[in-house]
Scaffold this motif. Sequence first.
Motif, PDB file in Angstrom:
ATOM      1  N   ILE A  53      -7.387  -4.926   8.235  1.00 30.89           N
ATOM      2  CA  ILE A  53      -6.459  -5.629   7.357  1.00 30.89           C
ATOM      3  C   ILE A  53      -6.185  -4.743   6.152  1.00 30.89           C
ATOM      4  CG2 ILE A  53      -6.140  -7.626   5.848  1.00 30.89           C
ATOM      5  CD1 ILE A  53      -7.811  -9.245   7.860  1.00 30.89           C
ATOM      6  N   VAL A  54      -4.904  -4.528   5.858  1.00 31.43           N
ATOM      7  CA  VAL A  54      -4.511  -3.712   4.710  1.00 31.43           C
ATOM      8  C   VAL A  54      -4.699  -4.541   3.435  1.00 31.43           C
ATOM      9  CG1 VAL A  54      -2.602  -2.494   3.582  1.00 31.43           C
ATOM     10  CG2 VAL A  54      -2.856  -2.399   6.076  1.00 31.43           C
ATOM     11  N   THR A  55      -5.454  -3.972   2.499  1.00 29.58           N
ATOM     12  CA  THR A  55      -5.678  -4.651   1.215  1.00 29.58           C
ATOM     13  C   THR A  55      -5.141  -3.849   0.037  1.00 29.58           C
ATOM     14  OG1 THR A  55      -7.886  -3.678   1.052  1.00 29.58           O
ATOM     15  CG2 THR A  55      -7.725  -5.875   2.056  1.00 29.58           C
ATOM     16  N   ASP A  56      -4.766  -2.604   0.272  1.00 26.41           N
ATOM     17  CA  ASP A  56      -4.248  -1.748  -0.793  1.00 26.41           C
ATOM     18  C   ASP A  56      -2.900  -2.306  -1.271  1.00 26.41           C
ATOM     19  OD1 ASP A  56      -2.253   0.711  -1.337  1.00 26.41           O
ATOM     20  OD2 ASP A  56      -4.275   1.236  -2.030  1.00 26.41           O
ATOM     21  N   ARG A  57      -2.861  -2.774  -2.523  1.00 29.95           N
ATOM     22  CA  ARG A  57      -1.665  -3.445  -3.046  1.00 29.95           C
ATOM     23  C   ARG A  57      -0.448  -2.520  -3.045  1.00 29.95           C
ATOM     24  NH1 ARG A  57      -0.101  -8.798  -4.281  1.00 29.95           N
ATOM     25  NH2 ARG A  57       1.827  -8.578  -5.442  1.00 29.95           N
ATOM     26  N   ALA A  58      -0.619  -1.256  -3.416  1.00 28.95           N
ATOM     27  CA  ALA A  58       0.515  -0.333  -3.451  1.00 28.95           C
ATOM     28  C   ALA A  58       1.116  -0.163  -2.056  1.00 28.95           C
ATOM     29  CB  ALA A  58       0.090   1.013  -4.033  1.00 28.95           C
ATOM     30  N   LEU A  59       0.279  -0.039  -1.038  1.00 25.92           N
ATOM     31  CA  LEU A  59       0.765   0.091   0.333  1.00 25.92           C
ATOM     32  C   LEU A  59       1.438  -1.201   0.789  1.00 25.92           C
ATOM     33  CD1 LEU A  59       1.105   1.624   2.969  1.00 25.92           C
ATOM     34  CD2 LEU A  59      -1.261   1.020   3.551  1.00 25.92           C
ATOM     35  N   LEU A  60       0.845  -2.338   0.472  1.00 29.23           N
ATOM     36  CA  LEU A  60       1.458  -3.621   0.829  1.00 29.23           C
ATOM     37  C   LEU A  60       2.844  -3.752   0.196  1.00 29.23           C
ATOM     38  CD1 LEU A  60      -1.641  -5.965   0.474  1.00 29.23           C
ATOM     39  CD2 LEU A  60      -0.420  -5.427   2.602  1.00 29.23           C
ATOM     40  N   GLU A  61       2.952  -3.366  -1.076  1.00 29.72           N
ATOM     41  CA  GLU A  61       4.247  -3.452  -1.761  1.00 29.72           C
ATOM     42  C   GLU A  61       5.265  -2.504  -1.137  1.00 29.72           C
ATOM     43  OE1 GLU A  61       3.448  -2.878  -5.939  1.00 29.72           O
ATOM     44  OE2 GLU A  61       2.617  -4.904  -6.136  1.00 29.72           O
ATOM     45  N   GLU A  62       4.829  -1.316  -0.756  1.00 33.34           N
ATOM     46  CA  GLU A  62       5.730  -0.362  -0.110  1.00 33.34           C
ATOM     47  C   GLU A  62       6.259  -0.936   1.212  1.00 33.34           C
ATOM     48  OE1 GLU A  62       5.348   4.083   1.723  1.00 33.34           O
ATOM     49  OE2 GLU A  62       4.251   3.670  -0.131  1.00 33.34           O
ATOM     50  N   ILE A  63       5.365  -1.512   2.017  1.00 34.42           N
ATOM     51  CA  ILE A  63       5.776  -2.129   3.282  1.00 34.42           C
ATOM     52  C   ILE A  63       6.694  -3.315   3.008  1.00 34.42           C
ATOM     53  CG2 ILE A  63       4.934  -3.452   5.280  1.00 34.42           C
ATOM     54  CD1 ILE A  63       2.450  -1.552   5.222  1.00 34.42           C
ATOM     55  N   TRP A  64       6.318  -4.158   2.072  1.00 35.50           N
ATOM     56  CA  TRP A  64       7.099  -5.341   1.708  1.00 35.50           C
ATOM     57  C   TRP A  64       8.513  -4.946   1.278  1.00 35.50           C
ATOM     58  CZ3 TRP A  64       6.652 -10.462   2.182  1.00 35.50           C
ATOM     59  CH2 TRP A  64       7.464 -11.282   1.390  1.00 35.50           C
TER      60      TRP A  64
END
Length: 148
Positions: free
Chosen positions: A94-105
């Motif tokens: 599960i991805v928890t890195d906020r910066a990566l999540l925001e980039e994907i989002w």
Amino acid sequence: MPKPPQPQPVDPAELPQLAQSTMSAAKFPMLASMDGDQPRLRPVSPVRTDGFVVYVANLRRYGKTRELEANPKAELCYTDDNHHQVRITAQAEIVTDRALLEEIWNTNPLLRAYLGSIDNPELIIYRFVPSRVRYMKEWALEYFEVPL
């Protein structure tokens, strides 16, 4: 009875590029996971791909959430219109890195339209980290190991 087409030889140096081309052409892999002792297979829509690392959005209520929580071992299989295959044996994280999540989002309008907020508690992004990648050219009837 006609003979099947004979496959062209595959240059081992070209395997990563051939596999990634197949993944790009296929777009939607099938994801296999385990539900206890029963395999489950379904198409998924990757939201990001970095080489052979594949990211898939999911909802907490989906069956694959429970399956991957109990057993994170999975396999993704891409098959393009020419019947070339790429099989990625992977571990789901599960991805928890906020910066990566925001980039994907930020690069996925469908996620934004469907879920409304990156903080929607239903949203899970899985990263499938490969331990093995195999490529098969149509009619070759054998897999080639793709270096990671």
